[in-house]
Design a protein around this motif. Structure first.
Motif, PDB file in Angstrom:
ATOM      1  N   GLY A  37       0.827  -1.212   0.000  1.00  0.00           N
ATOM      2  CA  GLY A  37       0.000   0.000   0.000  1.00  0.00           C
ATOM      3  C   GLY A  37       0.851   1.249   0.000  1.00  0.00           C
ATOM      4  O   GLY A  37       1.688   1.435   0.887  1.00  0.00           O
ATOM      5  N   LEU A  38       0.655   2.118  -0.982  1.00  0.00           N
ATOM      6  CA  LEU A  38       1.411   3.369  -1.066  1.00  0.00           C
ATOM      7  C   LEU A  38       0.925   4.336   0.005  1.00  0.00           C
ATOM      8  O   LEU A  38      -0.259   4.327   0.365  1.00  0.00           O
ATOM      9  N   PRO A  39       1.811   5.205   0.514  1.00  0.00           N
ATOM     10  CA  PRO A  39       1.361   6.211   1.480  1.00  0.00           C
ATOM     11  C   PRO A  39       0.380   7.171   0.811  1.00  0.00           C
ATOM     12  O   PRO A  39       0.555   7.552  -0.337  1.00  0.00           O
ATOM     13  N   GLU A  40      -0.639   7.564   1.518  1.00  0.00           N
ATOM     14  CA  GLU A  40      -1.626   8.509   0.982  1.00  0.00           C
ATOM     15  C   GLU A  40      -0.976   9.864   0.766  1.00  0.00           C
ATOM     16  O   GLU A  40      -0.108  10.251   1.552  1.00  0.00           O
ATOM     17  N   PRO A  41      -1.388  10.606  -0.260  1.00  0.00           N
ATOM     18  CA  PRO A  41      -2.381  10.285  -1.291  1.00  0.00           C
ATOM     19  C   PRO A  41      -1.751   9.776  -2.590  1.00  0.00           C
ATOM     20  O   PRO A  41      -2.275  10.036  -3.666  1.00  0.00           O
ATOM     21  N   PHE A  42      -0.612   9.069  -2.510  1.00  0.00           N
ATOM     22  CA  PHE A  42       0.018   8.552  -3.729  1.00  0.00           C
ATOM     23  C   PHE A  42      -0.854   7.499  -4.400  1.00  0.00           C
ATOM     24  O   PHE A  42      -1.485   6.679  -3.727  1.00  0.00           O
ATOM     25  N   VAL A  43      -0.885   7.564  -5.744  1.00  0.00           N
ATOM     26  CA  VAL A  43      -1.536   6.515  -6.536  1.00  0.00           C
ATOM     27  C   VAL A  43      -0.530   6.010  -7.565  1.00  0.00           C
ATOM     28  O   VAL A  43       0.336   6.760  -8.031  1.00  0.00           O
ATOM     29  N   ARG A  44      -0.643   4.738  -7.899  1.00  0.00           N
ATOM     30  CA  ARG A  44       0.229   4.153  -8.909  1.00  0.00           C
ATOM     31  C   ARG A  44      -0.145   4.736 -10.269  1.00  0.00           C
ATOM     32  O   ARG A  44      -1.325   4.738 -10.650  1.00  0.00           O
ATOM     33  N   ILE A  45       0.837   5.244 -11.018  1.00  0.00           N
ATOM     34  CA  ILE A  45       0.531   5.769 -12.359  1.00  0.00           C
ATOM     35  C   ILE A  45       1.373   5.096 -13.437  1.00  0.00           C
ATOM     36  O   ILE A  45       1.231   5.417 -14.610  1.00  0.00           O
ATOM     37  N   GLY A  46       2.250   4.139 -13.052  1.00  0.00           N
ATOM     38  CA  GLY A  46       3.059   3.475 -14.072  1.00  0.00           C
ATOM     39  C   GLY A  46       4.175   2.681 -13.446  1.00  0.00           C
ATOM     40  O   GLY A  46       4.116   2.342 -12.253  1.00  0.00           O
ATOM     41  N   GLU A  47       5.193   2.402 -14.254  1.00  0.00           N
ATOM     42  CA  GLU A  47       6.284   1.577 -13.731  1.00  0.00           C
ATOM     43  C   GLU A  47       7.637   2.061 -14.228  1.00  0.00           C
ATOM     44  O   GLU A  47       7.732   2.798 -15.211  1.00  0.00           O
ATOM     45  N   VAL A  48       8.666   1.636 -13.523  1.00  0.00           N
ATOM     46  CA  VAL A  48      10.047   1.982 -13.864  1.00  0.00           C
ATOM     47  C   VAL A  48      10.650   0.810 -14.623  1.00  0.00           C
ATOM     48  O   VAL A  48      10.596  -0.334 -14.146  1.00  0.00           O
ATOM     49  N   LEU A  49      11.192   1.085 -15.808  1.00  0.00           N
ATOM     50  CA  LEU A  49      11.752   0.040 -16.671  1.00  0.00           C
ATOM     51  C   LEU A  49      13.233   0.324 -16.929  1.00  0.00           C
ATOM     52  O   LEU A  49      13.705   1.447 -16.700  1.00  0.00           O
TER      53      LEU A  49
END
Lengths: 342, 342
Positions: B305-317
């Motif tokens: 669970g990410l700390p609020e208010p972070f939301v997942r928006i993608g990934e690191v490649l």
């Protein structure tokens, strides 16, 4: 890249690259400890071993605080560093890092900004500090703003409010030299100033405040201190007001202090003031920008010897109702100063 | 004093007095610990319990960063605080104090500066910090510069360089809302913006970055972080370059994120872009000044669970030679940005 002549043509990325290159001082040369995290991230990180941090900021604006036909970019950069470090020193702290903000019209020569960076770096090297971050912006006129950070090394900050009657009034550095240099510039430009008194022109372009004297004064037990940025009269009155005391300056000190300004004063004095005594006194009492440190010490400290390069210039007396805050030999009012909107 | 209408008429002493009065927030209201030494001496002194201090600075220039017919003094003050605190937050630090520098032409209404001070104070109150010092100057155009200091509370600073392939890309706060508000202002001034989307106008005038999310991200183990001041594309590319990685943004997140911008985009889209999809994407990818926090977290942290208010928006490649640094669903290039001298 050799053909890029203005910051607008170069663009922000190149300007930043060139400025950072100009600011870089090899650690082996400067002896400065690198910041924990310097330019390139959202913010810088520097040491604060005392667990308190001293912070001050000053803005220089083209046409108000400097003229590009009278001062080089390097002069402006060095002066901006000097006046901020004088404020850090006046608290009794040692500098730990600087933030540099530069605003520039798009037609500013890139070389001017690089020269500014070299002047900042040279001054940083003198006082063993470095630029840790900053900001670049467009602007209608050249702007140079510095924020300086410092460390108190475990000592209490030396405020303006601690002077007590019976203390000795002391000065480290000079007053009036920058004002004399400016007066020569106003009268005849750099040519006259170079001819009459190149050392006073240099004092105006690149003041060298006694930064090391600040921590030394704090360690010796200074009761109050500030840097003389607006003139001995105005800044002395600030210290006097904050401490609720009266400051009396020795006429003998003043007479000694004016000697190396007479060469300029005689040239500029005119018919009303052929020997320039009136001018010299106005520079010594009202001239700012040398960034001398004005401090007060308990008489016992002064008896054992003031920390170098402080010299006794007068004494701290009880407030006298209806009197000016600063006098010379208990007599003349010392006045002067500078309104930023005038 | 009621008849003083410009800063030139009032003079520096009165302007300083009025500005300090406007900046003052009763400690009982703000809950802010007073600085060890605030405005009034050569420099301020604030706590640095971590024995390191985070420092950042930003300059706002009239006509470039704000317009007085579009933003009030209070708006400009609040925005200047917000963008500096976002930089402190992006290191994972909590704010400990601000230095405020104001440059103003002599015909500036004194009321504008007082309004600026109230906006700065209001923003300081939101984020439990205060103005500890600063500088006043004359200038040809309005200038507002803030230096913000922060404390790392014992944590390592979160740099731009720590992202690793496999990390999750996350965002706290919004992107594109300030750009949408600005686009409405450019198209039809405050009247159109108020009519179409007052909430986007407010986002442009007074962005509210997620300052508390920065320390939370650091505590949760964020590997890299910065604040999105110049656009997701440009700032994402900075993080990608510093970390030597590739960032890929989920198209699904982008589609969700654009929804509340469509009302503005449809109004401004024109014949080529009647639904405004092109505009909305340009705002989300290229719009700065919302000062969202872009961060990367190890996959294990994200799974818990990410700390609020972070939301997942993608990934690191891993870096892919010849590819743009930031893509959406491995495809389109994300670009944008801002040159301060353009």
């Amino acid at each position: 890249m050799g053909k890029l002549v203005t910051v607008g043509e170069a663009g922000e990325a190149v300007v930043l690259e060139r400025l950072l290159a100009a600011l870089a001082v090899p650690a082996s040369v400067s002896g400065v400890e690198a910041p924990l995290l310097g330019p390139g991230d959202d913010a810088a990180v520097v040491v604060a071993p005392d667990a308190r941090v001293v912070a001050t900021t000053d803005l220089l604006v083209e046409g108000r605080d400097f003229r590009t036909d009278w001062s080089s970019g390097a002069d402006v950069g060095a002066k901006a560093v000097a006046q901020n470090l004088a404020d850090v020193a006046a608290m009794g702290a040692v500098p730990t890092g600087l933030l540099l903000t530069v605003g520039a019209p798009s037609d500013t020569p890139l070389a001017w900004l690089e020269d500014l960076g070299r002047g900042v770096a040279a001054a940083c090297s003198v006082w063993s500090t470095s630029v840790i971050g900053g900001d670049l912006s467009g602007a209608s006129e050249l702007l140079v703003s510095i924020t300086a950070l410092g460390d108190l090394q475990g000592r209490a900050p030396v405020c303006r409010s601690g002077a007590r009657p019976g203390d000795v009034l002391a000065l480290a550095g000079s007053v009036g030299r920058s004002a004399a240099g400016l007066a020569l510039l106003l009268a005849g430009g750099p040519e006259l100033a170079e001819e009459v008194a190149p050392e006073l022109l240099a004092a105006h372009r690149r003041p060298v405040p006694p930064v090391g004297a600040g921590p030394a004064a704090a360690a010796a037990g200074a009761t109050a201190m500030l840097d003389v940025s607006d003139g001995l009269g105005v800044d002395g009155a600030r210290l006097a007001a904050a401490s609720r005391v009266h400051l009396d300056v020795d006429a003998d000190w003043e007479d000694q202090h004016v000697l190396d300004l007479l060469v300029a004063a005689r040239r500029l004095g005119g018919d009303d003031d052929p020997w320039g005594y009136g001018l010299v006194r106005s520079w010594v009492r009202g001239g700012g920008e040398d960034h001398a440190l004005l401090a007060t010490f308990p008489a016992g400290v002064a008896a054992r010897g003031l920390p170098e390069p402080f010299v006794r210039i007068g004494e701290v007396l009880p407030v006298r109702s209806g009197w000016p805050a600063v006098t010379v030999n208990g007599d003349d009012e010392v006045v002067g100063g500078w309104d930023v909107y005038a």
